[in-house]
Design a protein around this motif. Structure first.
Motif, PDB file in Angstrom:
ATOM      1  N   ARG A  18       0.876  -1.270  -0.211  1.00 55.64           N
ATOM      2  CA  ARG A  18      -0.133   0.054  -0.130  1.00 55.64           C
ATOM      3  C   ARG A  18       0.719   1.387  -0.157  1.00 55.64           C
ATOM      4  O   ARG A  18       0.335   2.316  -0.252  1.00 55.64           O
ATOM      5  N   SER A  19       2.098   1.184   0.416  1.00 56.56           N
ATOM      6  CA  SER A  19       3.142   2.243   0.332  1.00 56.56           C
ATOM      7  C   SER A  19       4.436   1.978  -0.278  1.00 56.56           C
ATOM      8  O   SER A  19       4.810   0.682  -0.522  1.00 56.56           O
ATOM      9  N   GLN A  21       7.075   2.623   1.118  1.00 56.70           N
ATOM     10  CA  GLN A  21       7.849   2.533   2.261  1.00 56.70           C
ATOM     11  C   GLN A  21       7.484   1.620   3.039  1.00 56.70           C
ATOM     12  O   GLN A  21       6.135   0.933   2.952  1.00 56.70           O
ATOM     13  N   LEU A  22       8.664   0.690   3.678  1.00 56.42           N
ATOM     14  CA  LEU A  22       8.231  -0.352   4.706  1.00 56.42           C
ATOM     15  C   LEU A  22       7.476   0.290   5.905  1.00 56.42           C
ATOM     16  O   LEU A  22       7.839   1.481   6.351  1.00 56.42           O
ATOM     17  N   SER A  23       6.833  -0.733   6.383  1.00 60.71           N
ATOM     18  CA  SER A  23       5.914  -0.057   7.716  1.00 60.71           C
ATOM     19  C   SER A  23       7.009  -0.467   8.707  1.00 60.71           C
ATOM     20  O   SER A  23       8.104  -1.106   8.658  1.00 60.71           O
ATOM     21  N   GLY A  24       6.614   0.114  10.010  1.00 60.09           N
ATOM     22  CA  GLY A  24       7.794  -0.226  11.108  1.00 60.09           C
ATOM     23  C   GLY A  24       8.099  -1.672  11.514  1.00 60.09           C
ATOM     24  O   GLY A  24       9.138  -1.939  11.276  1.00 60.09           O
ATOM     25  N   GLU A  26       7.812  -4.054   9.410  1.00 58.43           N
ATOM     26  CA  GLU A  26       8.321  -4.742   8.439  1.00 58.43           C
ATOM     27  C   GLU A  26       9.712  -4.267   8.309  1.00 58.43           C
ATOM     28  O   GLU A  26      10.767  -5.172   7.907  1.00 58.43           O
ATOM     29  N   GLU A  27      10.188  -3.061   8.472  1.00 55.39           N
ATOM     30  CA  GLU A  27      11.394  -2.412   8.515  1.00 55.39           C
ATOM     31  C   GLU A  27      12.247  -3.315   9.643  1.00 55.39           C
ATOM     32  O   GLU A  27      13.457  -3.546   9.462  1.00 55.39           O
TER      33      GLU A  27
END
Length: 64
Positions: A18-19, A21-24, A26-27
């Motif tokens: 959905r983005s 960038q990686l979510s927190g 995921e990162e």
């Protein structure tokens, strides 16, 4: 080696698209996965290199 790291960590950790960038979570997962992968991949390579160095230094040319 790098391709294996990317494939493994991406498939284990990235759950949504959905983005950009990686979510927190995921990162954090990717960081942990990469550290584990490198720790287990680089460690045996270092041991092998030390073994090869020992064989070289003990070779017949020693002391020439």
């Amino acid at each position: 080696m790098f391709n294996g790291l990317v494939e493994r960590c991406f498939s284990e950790c990235v759950t949504g698209f959905r983005s950009k960038q990686l979510s927190g979570p995921e990162e954090k997962c990717v960081g942990t996965c990469a550290n584990k992968f490198l720790k287990h991949s680089v460690g045996p390579g270092r041991a092998h290199t030390r073994s090869e160095e020992g064989c070289f230094l003990a070779g017949p040319w020693r002391g020439l």
